[in-house]
Design a protein around this motif. Sequence first.
Motif, PDB file in Angstrom:
ATOM      1  N   LYS A   2      50.919  56.000  23.986  1.00 22.92           N
ATOM      2  CA  LYS A   2      51.452  54.788  24.593  1.00 22.92           C
ATOM      3  C   LYS A   2      51.481  54.961  26.109  1.00 22.92           C
ATOM      4  O   LYS A   2      52.275  55.731  26.648  1.00 22.92           O
ATOM      5  CB  LYS A   2      52.853  54.506  24.074  1.00 22.92           C
ATOM      6  N   LYS A   3      50.612  54.211  26.794  1.00 20.60           N
ATOM      7  CA  LYS A   3      50.542  54.260  28.255  1.00 20.60           C
ATOM      8  C   LYS A   3      51.022  52.927  28.802  1.00 20.60           C
ATOM      9  O   LYS A   3      50.517  51.864  28.423  1.00 20.60           O
ATOM     10  CB  LYS A   3      49.114  54.542  28.717  1.00 20.60           C
ATOM     11  N   ALA A   4      52.004  53.005  29.693  1.00 18.68           N
ATOM     12  CA  ALA A   4      52.610  51.799  30.242  1.00 18.68           C
ATOM     13  C   ALA A   4      52.512  51.799  31.756  1.00 18.68           C
ATOM     14  O   ALA A   4      52.341  52.842  32.387  1.00 18.68           O
ATOM     15  CB  ALA A   4      54.083  51.713  29.821  1.00 18.68           C
ATOM     16  N   ILE A   5      52.650  50.610  32.306  1.00 15.20           N
ATOM     17  CA  ILE A   5      52.717  50.463  33.749  1.00 15.20           C
ATOM     18  C   ILE A   5      53.999  49.722  34.100  1.00 15.20           C
ATOM     19  O   ILE A   5      54.396  48.771  33.419  1.00 15.20           O
ATOM     20  CB  ILE A   5      51.483  49.725  34.309  1.00 15.20           C
ATOM     21  N   LEU A  31      53.778  56.920  31.922  1.00 22.16           N
ATOM     22  CA  LEU A  31      54.202  55.761  32.698  1.00 22.16           C
ATOM     23  C   LEU A  31      53.541  55.818  34.071  1.00 22.16           C
ATOM     24  O   LEU A  31      53.675  56.814  34.787  1.00 22.16           O
ATOM     25  CB  LEU A  31      55.730  55.738  32.872  1.00 22.16           C
ATOM     26  N   VAL A  32      52.827  54.769  34.399  1.00 25.79           N
ATOM     27  CA  VAL A  32      52.233  54.633  35.720  1.00 25.79           C
ATOM     28  C   VAL A  32      53.092  53.644  36.499  1.00 25.79           C
ATOM     29  O   VAL A  32      53.308  52.521  36.043  1.00 25.79           O
ATOM     30  CB  VAL A  32      50.782  54.108  35.643  1.00 25.79           C
ATOM     31  N   VAL A  33      53.615  54.085  37.631  1.00 24.99           N
ATOM     32  CA  VAL A  33      54.319  53.164  38.515  1.00 24.99           C
ATOM     33  C   VAL A  33      53.229  52.550  39.386  1.00 24.99           C
ATOM     34  O   VAL A  33      52.602  53.240  40.190  1.00 24.99           O
ATOM     35  CB  VAL A  33      55.391  53.877  39.358  1.00 24.99           C
ATOM     36  N   GLY A  34      52.985  51.265  39.173  1.00 26.76           N
ATOM     37  CA  GLY A  34      51.905  50.569  39.873  1.00 26.76           C
ATOM     38  C   GLY A  34      52.439  49.846  41.085  1.00 26.76           C
ATOM     39  O   GLY A  34      53.206  48.889  40.964  1.00 26.76           O
ATOM     40  N   VAL A  35      52.031  50.298  42.256  1.00 26.79           N
ATOM     41  CA  VAL A  35      52.514  49.724  43.507  1.00 26.79           C
ATOM     42  C   VAL A  35      51.513  48.659  43.960  1.00 26.79           C
ATOM     43  O   VAL A  35      50.359  48.964  44.263  1.00 26.79           O
ATOM     44  CB  VAL A  35      52.684  50.807  44.593  1.00 26.79           C
ATOM     45  N   LEU A  36      51.985  47.441  43.983  1.00 24.43           N
ATOM     46  CA  LEU A  36      51.129  46.304  44.302  1.00 24.43           C
ATOM     47  C   LEU A  36      50.864  46.219  45.794  1.00 24.43           C
ATOM     48  O   LEU A  36      51.795  46.241  46.608  1.00 24.43           O
ATOM     49  CB  LEU A  36      51.787  45.003  43.825  1.00 24.43           C
ATOM     50  N   ASN A  37      49.600  46.123  46.133  1.00 26.06           N
ATOM     51  CA  ASN A  37      49.193  45.883  47.511  1.00 26.06           C
ATOM     52  C   ASN A  37      48.964  44.393  47.649  1.00 26.06           C
ATOM     53  O   ASN A  37      47.925  43.882  47.253  1.00 26.06           O
ATOM     54  CB  ASN A  37      47.907  46.659  47.841  1.00 26.06           C
ATOM     55  N   ALA A  82      45.958  51.187  30.061  1.00 27.06           N
ATOM     56  CA  ALA A  82      47.370  50.954  29.731  1.00 27.06           C
ATOM     57  C   ALA A  82      47.461  49.672  28.910  1.00 27.06           C
ATOM     58  O   ALA A  82      46.695  48.735  29.122  1.00 27.06           O
ATOM     59  CB  ALA A  82      48.207  50.837  30.992  1.00 27.06           C
ATOM     60  N   THR A  83      48.401  49.642  27.972  1.00 25.45           N
ATOM     61  CA  THR A  83      48.562  48.451  27.127  1.00 25.45           C
ATOM     62  C   THR A  83      49.975  47.873  27.159  1.00 25.45           C
ATOM     63  O   THR A  83      50.237  46.861  26.517  1.00 25.45           O
ATOM     64  CB  THR A  83      48.211  48.772  25.663  1.00 25.45           C
ATOM     65  N   ILE A  84      50.863  48.522  27.894  1.00 25.56           N
ATOM     66  CA  ILE A  84      52.267  48.084  27.929  1.00 25.56           C
ATOM     67  C   ILE A  84      52.695  47.858  29.373  1.00 25.56           C
ATOM     68  O   ILE A  84      52.443  48.698  30.240  1.00 25.56           O
ATOM     69  CB  ILE A  84      53.195  49.138  27.287  1.00 25.56           C
ATOM     70  N   ILE A  85      53.360  46.740  29.598  1.00 22.75           N
ATOM     71  CA  ILE A  85      53.962  46.445  30.897  1.00 22.75           C
ATOM     72  C   ILE A  85      55.464  46.609  30.741  1.00 22.75           C
ATOM     73  O   ILE A  85      56.051  46.080  29.792  1.00 22.75           O
ATOM     74  CB  ILE A  85      53.657  45.002  31.361  1.00 22.75           C
ATOM     75  N   VAL A  86      56.087  47.319  31.647  1.00 23.85           N
ATOM     76  CA  VAL A  86      57.539  47.485  31.665  1.00 23.85           C
ATOM     77  C   VAL A  86      58.086  46.637  32.793  1.00 23.85           C
ATOM     78  O   VAL A  86      57.612  46.713  33.935  1.00 23.85           O
ATOM     79  CB  VAL A  86      57.932  48.965  31.898  1.00 23.85           C
ATOM     80  N   ARG A  87      59.079  45.836  32.479  1.00 25.52           N
ATOM     81  CA  ARG A  87      59.735  45.010  33.494  1.00 25.52           C
ATOM     82  C   ARG A  87      61.245  45.143  33.337  1.00 25.52           C
ATOM     83  O   ARG A  87      61.770  45.192  32.225  1.00 25.52           O
ATOM     84  CB  ARG A  87      59.335  43.535  33.355  1.00 25.52           C
ATOM     85  N   GLY A  88      61.924  45.184  34.460  1.00 26.99           N
ATOM     86  CA  GLY A  88      63.376  45.238  34.462  1.00 26.99           C
ATOM     87  C   GLY A  88      63.950  43.839  34.592  1.00 26.99           C
ATOM     88  O   GLY A  88      63.393  42.998  35.300  1.00 26.99           O
ATOM     89  N   GLN A 108      45.713  36.496  28.681  1.00 24.88           N
ATOM     90  CA  GLN A 108      44.547  37.102  29.320  1.00 24.88           C
ATOM     91  C   GLN A 108      43.990  38.262  28.501  1.00 24.88           C
ATOM     92  O   GLN A 108      42.787  38.475  28.469  1.00 24.88           O
ATOM     93  CB  GLN A 108      44.904  37.599  30.729  1.00 24.88           C
ATOM     94  N   ASP A 109      44.896  39.035  27.883  1.00 23.34           N
ATOM     95  CA  ASP A 109      44.472  40.180  27.065  1.00 23.34           C
ATOM     96  C   ASP A 109      45.498  40.360  25.951  1.00 23.34           C
ATOM     97  O   ASP A 109      46.616  40.810  26.197  1.00 23.34           O
ATOM     98  CB  ASP A 109      44.379  41.446  27.922  1.00 23.34           C
ATOM     99  N   SER A 110      45.108  40.031  24.742  1.00 20.25           N
ATOM    100  CA  SER A 110      46.048  40.047  23.619  1.00 20.25           C
ATOM    101  C   SER A 110      46.487  41.460  23.220  1.00 20.25           C
ATOM    102  O   SER A 110      47.402  41.614  22.416  1.00 20.25           O
ATOM    103  CB  SER A 110      45.448  39.324  22.406  1.00 20.25           C
ATOM    104  N   ASN A 111      45.867  42.485  23.773  1.00 14.05           N
ATOM    105  CA  ASN A 111      46.284  43.869  23.509  1.00 14.05           C
ATOM    106  C   ASN A 111      47.450  44.298  24.393  1.00 14.05           C
ATOM    107  O   ASN A 111      48.019  45.368  24.188  1.00 14.05           O
ATOM    108  CB  ASN A 111      45.113  44.835  23.725  1.00 14.05           C
ATOM    109  N   ILE A 112      47.778  43.485  25.374  1.00 11.64           N
ATOM    110  CA  ILE A 112      48.852  43.835  26.310  1.00 11.64           C
ATOM    111  C   ILE A 112      50.182  43.290  25.819  1.00 11.64           C
ATOM    112  O   ILE A 112      50.307  42.126  25.469  1.00 11.64           O
ATOM    113  CB  ILE A 112      48.532  43.307  27.721  1.00 11.64           C
ATOM    114  N   GLU A 113      51.165  44.181  25.800  1.00  9.35           N
ATOM    115  CA  GLU A 113      52.539  43.814  25.437  1.00  9.35           C
ATOM    116  C   GLU A 113      53.449  44.098  26.626  1.00  9.35           C
ATOM    117  O   GLU A 113      53.208  45.041  27.388  1.00  9.35           O
ATOM    118  CB  GLU A 113      53.011  44.615  24.223  1.00  9.35           C
ATOM    119  N   THR A 114      54.485  43.306  26.756  1.00  8.21           N
ATOM    120  CA  THR A 114      55.478  43.516  27.804  1.00  8.21           C
ATOM    121  C   THR A 114      56.793  43.893  27.157  1.00  8.21           C
ATOM    122  O   THR A 114      57.218  43.236  26.199  1.00  8.21           O
ATOM    123  CB  THR A 114      55.667  42.251  28.662  1.00  8.21           C
ATOM    124  N   ILE A 115      57.416  44.947  27.663  1.00 12.75           N
ATOM    125  CA  ILE A 115      58.765  45.292  27.208  1.00 12.75           C
ATOM    126  C   ILE A 115      59.715  45.098  28.378  1.00 12.75           C
ATOM    127  O   ILE A 115      59.386  45.415  29.512  1.00 12.75           O
ATOM    128  CB  ILE A 115      58.865  46.720  26.616  1.00 12.75           C
TER     129      ILE A 115
END
Length: 160
Positions: A2-5, A31-37, A82-88, A108-115
């Motif tokens: 399980k790889k998340a961003i 877990l990849v912390v993705g820093v948006l540019n 990655a297939t999981i998005i983590v949001r606070g 956009q991509d049905s394989n992506i889940e958000t937790i």
Amino acid sequence: MKKAIYPGSFDPLTFGHMDIINRASRIVDELVVGVLNNSAKNSLFSLEERVSMIEEMTKDIPNVTVASFEGLLVEFMNKIDATIIVRGLRAVTDFEYELQIAQANHVQDSNIETIFLTSDLSYSYLSSTIVKEFASYGGDISNFVPERFIERIYKKYENR
């Protein structure tokens, strides 16, 4: 695996962000912390500074890496597998916005889940915007950000 961003601007990194990073890292394998540019935003810290600050704070969490990206999150996720998005979530208003984004990403991509992880109550009010507002007036930000970043934040306002 399980790889998340955990995506965001992290400008600057707060205790609330670190709470989500720590908790998410215990749920996923990587877990990849993705820093948006986001060139449209007038960031306090450069992209390189933000990445560096997160790396400083996560160096002892073995399954956390930091990467910057621009463009669509879904495209970046496909690039890093990655297939999981983590949001606070701090409040109901966060949920309304984040739900729309989660649904759009899933379309956009049905394989992506958000937790969604609800913030610790002690950080439910906290945002990078609040940190910047207090710091811009020389207010005490020690309850908002790691001590090692306090002077760096104040210095940004001295140079403006």
